[in-house]
Design a protein around this motif. Structure first.
Motif, PDB file in Angstrom:
ATOM      1  N   TRP A 243      54.214  43.511  40.614  1.00 57.82           N
ATOM      2  CA  TRP A 243      53.750  44.845  39.899  1.00 57.82           C
ATOM      3  C   TRP A 243      53.146  45.715  40.986  1.00 57.82           C
ATOM      4  O   TRP A 243      52.532  45.218  41.962  1.00 57.82           O
TER       5      TRP A 243
ATOM      6  N   THR B 116      50.538  48.412  43.040  1.00 56.62           N
ATOM      7  CA  THR B 116      49.309  48.308  43.113  1.00 56.62           C
ATOM      8  C   THR B 116      48.626  49.407  42.036  1.00 56.62           C
ATOM      9  O   THR B 116      47.353  49.194  41.755  1.00 56.62           O
ATOM     10  N   TRP B 117      49.383  50.228  41.532  1.00 56.49           N
ATOM     11  CA  TRP B 117      48.924  51.530  40.794  1.00 56.49           C
ATOM     12  C   TRP B 117      48.842  51.043  39.147  1.00 56.49           C
ATOM     13  O   TRP B 117      48.872  51.776  38.491  1.00 56.49           O
ATOM     14  N   SER B 118      49.394  49.790  38.859  1.00 51.29           N
ATOM     15  CA  SER B 118      49.656  49.332  37.518  1.00 51.29           C
ATOM     16  C   SER B 118      48.535  49.665  36.626  1.00 51.29           C
ATOM     17  O   SER B 118      48.605  49.913  35.543  1.00 51.29           O
TER      18      SER B 118
ATOM     19  N   ARG C  22      45.373  44.294  36.836  1.00 53.09           N
ATOM     20  CA  ARG C  22      46.207  43.447  37.352  1.00 53.09           C
ATOM     21  C   ARG C  22      45.996  42.265  38.005  1.00 53.09           C
ATOM     22  O   ARG C  22      45.132  42.274  39.054  1.00 53.09           O
TER      23      ARG C  22
ATOM     24  N   SER D 148      47.232  39.739  39.086  1.00 53.58           N
ATOM     25  CA  SER D 148      48.158  39.076  40.321  1.00 53.58           C
ATOM     26  C   SER D 148      49.328  39.815  40.721  1.00 53.58           C
ATOM     27  O   SER D 148      49.572  40.868  39.859  1.00 53.58           O
ATOM     28  N   ASN D 149      50.281  39.654  41.459  1.00 48.07           N
ATOM     29  CA  ASN D 149      51.558  40.181  41.866  1.00 48.07           C
ATOM     30  C   ASN D 149      52.413  40.304  40.659  1.00 48.07           C
ATOM     31  O   ASN D 149      53.331  40.980  40.416  1.00 48.07           O
TER      32      ASN D 149
END
Length: 371
Positions: free
Chosen positions: A80, A82-84, A101, A103-104
């Protein structure tokens, strides 16, 4: 740099009551009120800043599954962005706002707008960003446009929910709202979704914080420093972290330093970088020599340049001071001086966009032509 104390000193000199505690209290209140009034008196170009950011394209890597019980969206085959937390994910044709967010590979959707039913794994991902954080000093948008086509964007009042905005706002529209990820900060939303590279240009008015710090009433306190170091060590001081960014002025004696118009002009002026404890702070420039037990004063910076704008702020403060302390009303000459100073400030400010300004004072001094 100009400070809150400079403006207060100007007012107490104006009143002729330099050593009167009630005058100092009135000067402080008038100075703070004048800064707020002056910055909103005119669309000053001095307070305009520019911001540019590249639009993030929709994220479509991997597949996802959605759990309605937890509100979590789990990604397979990707990471995902970082700007999610500034985005919305499309589930069954509807955009849902991301809350966190985790986690990844895991996002949590906003509890205000979540699909009621889970979605099985293997669904194609469409994550679209709609929100961008604005600078801490953001005040208000003056204009917004997108490149490369140069479209002028139009302001639109925010719709009732994040989902409605993401789903229905026109692509040439923008709005400004509270940033859900940063308390007391703002975010820029734009409508629609760009599917090719775009850059957003924003011209905005800076937010000018109210000046609050002034230690001129502190007594029986001194500071010392060692040559070629940026550290001030206090004796009987109470430095606090909020003083970072303020101006410290140091006397060449044990007498409180004044501005350049006073009887004891300061020897050193520095910007405070950080405060380690009540007796230690760091400034931006090393001291060229050692000194011990010198008087000092700390005051908030006022974002106003020396010259016509500062002089206009002074007359605005004088007006506020008269009202607060119930001094005599301004006579005709003083009222004319107020108009003149404000007009000269506007004329000086206009140079920054290549224009000129002709206000009421200019009309007053134009020679009359007799037919």
């Amino acid at each position: 740099m100009n400070t809150l104390k400079d403006l207060m000193d100007h007012l107490t000199r104006y009143s002729g009551r330099d050593n009167d505690p009630s005058a100092v209290v009135g000067a402080r209140a008038a100075a703070i009120g004048a800064v707020a009034a002056f910055t909103n008196l005119h669309p000053w170009i001095w307070y305009r800043s520019e911001l540019q950011f590249a639009v993030d394209l929709p994220f479509t890597t991997g597949t996802y599954a959605y759990n309605s019980g937890t509100g979590e969206v789990t990604l397979t085959g990707g990471v995902w962005p970082t700007w999610s937390v500034y985005a919305a994910i499309n589930i069954n044709g509807i955009n849902y706002v991301v809350q966190t967010r985790n986690s990844n590979t895991v996002l949590t959707l906003s509890p205000l707008t979540r699909p009621p039913s889970s979605v099985s794994a293997g669904q194609p991902v469409l994550l679209q960003r709609y929100s961008y954080p604005l600078p801490d000093n953001f005040g208000s948008v003056q204009s917004a446009s997108s490149q490369p086509n140069g479209i002028i964007m139009q302001y639109m009042r925010p719709l009732q929910t994040y989902t409605d905005w993401v789903q229905f706002a026109p692509s040439i529209c923008y709005t400004v709202v509270s940033d859900k990820n940063r308390p007391n900060k703002s975010a820029f939303w734009f409508g629609g979704q760009f599917v090719s590279n775009r850059v957003i240009n924003i011209s905005y008015k800076r937010y000018i914080p109210s000046p609050r710090i002034d230690t001129s009433e502190v007594r029986n306190s001194t500071v010392s420093a060692t040559q070629n170091t940026p550290t001030l060590t206090g004796q009987n001081t109470q430095f606090v972290p909020s003083m970072a960014g303020a101006i410290v002025r140091i006397s060449n004696s044990s007498v409180m330093p004044t501005d350049n118009y006073g009887l004891n002009p300061y020897e050193y002026e520095r910007t405070i970088v950080s405060v380690a404890n009540p007796n230690t702070l760091t400034v931006d420039v090393d001291f060229p020599e050692s000194f011990e037990r010198k008087a000092w004063v700390i005051s908030s910076v006022i974002d106003c340049p020396e010259g016509p704008m500062w002089q206009a702020l002074q007359v605005e403060a004088m007006k506020q001071f008269r009202q607060l302390t119930r001094m005599r009303l301004a006579d005709g000459e003083e009222q004319l001086e107020y108009i003149r100073r404000i007009d000269l400030a506007k004329e000086w400010d206009a140079q920054y966009d290549g224009t000129t300004y002709n206000g009421p004072y200019m009309a007053l001094i134009q020679p009359r032509v007799t037919p």
